[in-house]
Design an enzyme around this catalytic site. Structure first.
Site, PDB file in Angstrom:
ATOM      1  N   ASP A 293       6.170  62.197  17.862  1.00  0.00           N
ATOM      2  CA  ASP A 293       5.758  63.291  16.968  1.00  0.00           C
ATOM      3  C   ASP A 293       4.413  62.871  16.360  1.00  0.00           C
ATOM      4  O   ASP A 293       3.993  61.713  16.495  1.00  0.00           O
ATOM      5  CB  ASP A 293       6.812  63.489  15.853  1.00  0.00           C
ATOM      6  CG  ASP A 293       6.773  64.889  15.240  1.00  0.00           C
ATOM      7  OD1 ASP A 293       7.703  65.677  15.464  1.00  0.00           O
ATOM      8  OD2 ASP A 293       5.787  65.190  14.512  1.00  0.00           O
TER       9      ASP A 293
ATOM     10  N   GLN B 150      13.113  70.092  13.241  1.00  0.00           N
ATOM     11  CA  GLN B 150      14.506  70.523  13.036  1.00  0.00           C
ATOM     12  C   GLN B 150      15.345  70.335  14.303  1.00  0.00           C
ATOM     13  O   GLN B 150      16.419  69.743  14.268  1.00  0.00           O
ATOM     14  CB  GLN B 150      14.540  72.003  12.607  1.00  0.00           C
ATOM     15  CG  GLN B 150      15.933  72.460  12.201  1.00  0.00           C
ATOM     16  CD  GLN B 150      16.108  73.975  12.196  1.00  0.00           C
ATOM     17  OE1 GLN B 150      15.218  74.735  12.574  1.00  0.00           O
ATOM     18  NE2 GLN B 150      17.271  74.425  11.773  1.00  0.00           N
TER      19      GLN B 150
ATOM     20  N   TYR C 218       2.903  83.977  16.844  1.00  0.00           N
ATOM     21  CA  TYR C 218       3.928  83.089  17.412  1.00  0.00           C
ATOM     22  C   TYR C 218       4.532  83.721  18.672  1.00  0.00           C
ATOM     23  O   TYR C 218       4.645  83.075  19.714  1.00  0.00           O
ATOM     24  CB  TYR C 218       4.992  82.867  16.340  1.00  0.00           C
ATOM     25  CG  TYR C 218       6.170  82.027  16.737  1.00  0.00           C
ATOM     26  CD1 TYR C 218       6.031  80.668  17.011  1.00  0.00           C
ATOM     27  CD2 TYR C 218       7.457  82.583  16.788  1.00  0.00           C
ATOM     28  CE1 TYR C 218       7.135  79.895  17.340  1.00  0.00           C
ATOM     29  CE2 TYR C 218       8.562  81.811  17.107  1.00  0.00           C
ATOM     30  CZ  TYR C 218       8.401  80.474  17.382  1.00  0.00           C
ATOM     31  OH  TYR C 218       9.491  79.710  17.703  1.00  0.00           O
TER      32      TYR C 218
HETATM   33  P1  NAD Z   1       9.795  72.173  13.662  1.00  0.00           P
HETATM   34  O1  NAD Z   1       8.615  72.821  13.034  1.00  0.00           O
HETATM   35  O2  NAD Z   1      10.941  71.811  12.809  1.00  0.00           O
HETATM   36  O3  NAD Z   1       9.322  70.868  14.446  1.00  0.00           O
HETATM   37  C1  NAD Z   1       8.131  70.821  15.181  1.00  0.00           C
HETATM   38  C2  NAD Z   1       7.671  69.375  15.221  1.00  0.00           C
HETATM   39  O4  NAD Z   1       6.437  69.326  15.948  1.00  0.00           O
HETATM   40  C3  NAD Z   1       7.379  68.784  13.829  1.00  0.00           C
HETATM   41  O5  NAD Z   1       8.120  67.607  13.638  1.00  0.00           O
HETATM   42  C4  NAD Z   1       5.881  68.517  13.847  1.00  0.00           C
HETATM   43  O6  NAD Z   1       5.505  67.365  13.121  1.00  0.00           O
HETATM   44  C5  NAD Z   1       5.615  68.343  15.340  1.00  0.00           C
HETATM   45  N1  NAD Z   1       4.216  68.568  15.655  1.00  0.00           N
HETATM   46  C6  NAD Z   1       3.373  69.481  15.123  1.00  0.00           C
HETATM   47  N2  NAD Z   1       2.133  69.327  15.624  1.00  0.00           N
HETATM   48  C7  NAD Z   1       2.198  68.282  16.489  1.00  0.00           C
HETATM   49  C8  NAD Z   1       1.246  67.640  17.323  1.00  0.00           C
HETATM   50  N3  NAD Z   1      -0.038  68.036  17.353  1.00  0.00           N
HETATM   51  N4  NAD Z   1       1.643  66.605  18.076  1.00  0.00           N
HETATM   52  C9  NAD Z   1       2.934  66.189  18.064  1.00  0.00           C
HETATM   53  N5  NAD Z   1       3.875  66.759  17.287  1.00  0.00           N
HETATM   54  C10 NAD Z   1       3.522  67.800  16.520  1.00  0.00           C
HETATM   55  O7  NAD Z   1      10.258  73.124  14.876  1.00  0.00           O
HETATM   56  P2  NAD Z   1      11.733  73.310  15.452  1.00  0.00           P
HETATM   57  O8  NAD Z   1      12.415  74.308  14.625  1.00  0.00           O
HETATM   58  O9  NAD Z   1      12.361  72.001  15.691  1.00  0.00           O
HETATM   59  O10 NAD Z   1      11.385  74.041  16.832  1.00  0.00           O
HETATM   60  C11 NAD Z   1      11.277  73.332  18.048  1.00  0.00           C
HETATM   61  C12 NAD Z   1      10.904  74.336  19.143  1.00  0.00           C
HETATM   62  O11 NAD Z   1      11.893  75.359  19.230  1.00  0.00           O
HETATM   63  C13 NAD Z   1       9.568  75.062  18.896  1.00  0.00           C
HETATM   64  O12 NAD Z   1       8.933  75.299  20.135  1.00  0.00           O
HETATM   65  C14 NAD Z   1      10.011  76.383  18.310  1.00  0.00           C
HETATM   66  O13 NAD Z   1       9.062  77.386  18.561  1.00  0.00           O
HETATM   67  C15 NAD Z   1      11.293  76.634  19.075  1.00  0.00           C
HETATM   68  N6  NAD Z   1      12.200  77.536  18.341  1.00  0.00           N
HETATM   69  C16 NAD Z   1      12.790  77.137  17.184  1.00  0.00           C
HETATM   70  C17 NAD Z   1      13.652  78.006  16.509  1.00  0.00           C
HETATM   71  C18 NAD Z   1      14.344  77.598  15.239  1.00  0.00           C
HETATM   72  O14 NAD Z   1      15.085  78.405  14.665  1.00  0.00           O
HETATM   73  N7  NAD Z   1      14.167  76.385  14.751  1.00  0.00           N
HETATM   74  C19 NAD Z   1      13.881  79.289  17.026  1.00  0.00           C
HETATM   75  C20 NAD Z   1      13.223  79.673  18.184  1.00  0.00           C
HETATM   76  C21 NAD Z   1      12.408  78.786  18.861  1.00  0.00           C
END
Ligand code: NAD
Length: 353
Positions: free
Chosen positions: A74, A52, A182
């Site tokens: 990714d 995302q 988490y």
């Molecule tokens: P997401 O789940 O949408 O994306 C995570 C991506 O990581 C996915 O595309 C997945 O395919 C990839 N991934 C998973 N395992 C993998 C691996 N072994 N090797 C390589 N890639 C891998 O997450 P997001 O919402 O984009 O969040 C990004 C960061 O921001 C994360 O650290 C999350 O904890 C943090 N975060 C997000 C939010 C939110 O609201 N989206 C809020 C707080 C913190």
């Protein structure tokens, strides 16, 4: 060789990836030489670029620094825009050699580590969440310790707060006793970042993101996902069933603000100490966002069917104090609730001025 009194003019053909020297002497000598283009420039690597936040971050970084200089990666393919606009590498962030291969191939100097398992899914697969969230970070920190890369962005989350943290305006420094896997992984990650910065001088920066709202890529299984789903449901069915109760207030932010804050923090001069900055914009509940949507879609209705995510939401603060970010690097949010609702509806092709 060029005579000492004549400086050769150098130009690069970006399409053929050949370096072209044009001499300034009377013969206008032109030489084509194969070029390892990636090695010449300092590249940025986004890991988790199909997610995302990673999707929009990659596109923004490419717009700012040039498509060729921002490597998306990714474990799965990304959307069309990410795949087509610049280099993309499949890599598994839990394998250090995978990351090192890409870092070396493109002379990567900065890493944005966005791969993680989010809150709701992590509760179902605690061991996997711990392995992914910790090993990914330790791998990247180690690569920085070995001086292959110079700067890291690693996102933390409001999930570091727990039931014993203040519910309103949770401060930057306060009791942190997270009750989710988490949250535990994010808090441990913050400690590891501080450790690597203090002990090895690694330059790592972090933000405790609130719930991020956007429409370009689906959210990845977090507790704030309702605030994205609600827009799709409002447009498709004029009704949504929320898994959080009507007065569950949580800190939230529109994607554009989150991306701007992230890049702004990375472009700031080096900080002496590591801080995972609280970052805040707005705070709303399902009832409140529904009311805002009803301004544009009056027939929209909201129902409730709570699930296990309610417990996670209850453990987090309703709002957070981000004055450190505002003071230390001049953070300001742009999107209020109504701006966010308009941007989401517009992005999903609802006719709105
Ligand atoms: P997401 O789940 O949408 O994306 C995570 C991506 O990581 C996915 O595309 C997945 O395919 C990839 N991934 C998973 N395992 C993998 C691996 N072994 N090797 C390589 N890639 C891998 O997450 P997001 O919402 O984009 O969040 C990004 C960061 O921001 C994360 O650290 C999350 O904890 C943090 N975060 C997000 C939010 C939110 O609201 N989206 C809020 C707080 C913190």
């Amino acid at each position: 060789m060029f005579p000492l009194d004549q400086t050769p003019k150098i130009s690069i053909n970006y399409h053929t990836r050949k370096l072209i020297f044009i001499s300034l002497n009377a013969h206008n000598l032109v030489i084509f030489a194969p070029l390892n283009f990636e090695k010449m420039t300092q590249s940025i690597l986004v890991i988790g670029a199909s997610g995302q936040i990673g999707t929009e971050l990659t596109l923004k970084l490419r717009q700012l620094y040039g498509n060729e200089h921002v490597i998306a990666s990714d474990i799965r393919n990304g959307n069309y825009d990410v795949m087509e606009s610049g280099p993309f590498e499949i890599l598994d962030v839990t394998k250090k050699e995978d990351i090192s291969r890409v870092v070396d191939k493109y002379a990567v100097k900065q890493v944005y580590l966005m791969a993680a398992m989010l809150s709701a899914i992590a509760e179902k697969r605690p061991q996997n969440a711990w392995d992914l969230n910790m090993n990914s970070l330790l791998n990247v920190l180690d690569i920085a310790k070995e001086k292959q890369i110079q700067k890291i962005f690693w996102p933390s989350s409001i999930a570091v707060f727990g039931p014993s943290s203040p519910k309103q305006n949770a401060p930057q420094k306060t009791i942190l006793e997270p009750s989710t896997v988490y949250g535990i992984s994010k808090l441990a990650g913050e400690s590891w970042c501080a450790y690597y910065q203090n002990k090895y001088g690694v330059d790592v920066r972090s933000i405790r993101y609130p719930g991020i709202i956007s429409y370009k890529t689906n959210p990845g299984g977090g507790t704030t996902d309702y605030a994205v789903e609600i827009f799709y449901a409002a447009l498709k069915r004029k009704s949504y069933t929320s898994f959080l109760n009507k007065d569950s207030y949580l800190p939230m932010m529109y994607m554009d603000d989150a991306i701007e804050a992230t890049i702004q923090l990375m472009e700031h001069e080096k900080f002496e100490d590591f801080t995972a900055y609280n970052l805040s914009a707005i705070s709303f509940s399902p009832k409140e966002i529904a009311k805002s949507i009803q301004k544009y879609i009056p027939e929209f209705t909201l129902k409730y069917k709570l699930d296990s995510r309610q417990k996670i939401a209850d453990s987090w603060p309703q709002s957070i104090d981000d004055s450190s970010a505002r003071n230390d690097w001049n953070w300001k949010h742009k999107f209020e609730l109504d701006d966010l609702v308009k941007a989401m509806l517009k992005g999903l092709h609802f006719p709105i001025s």
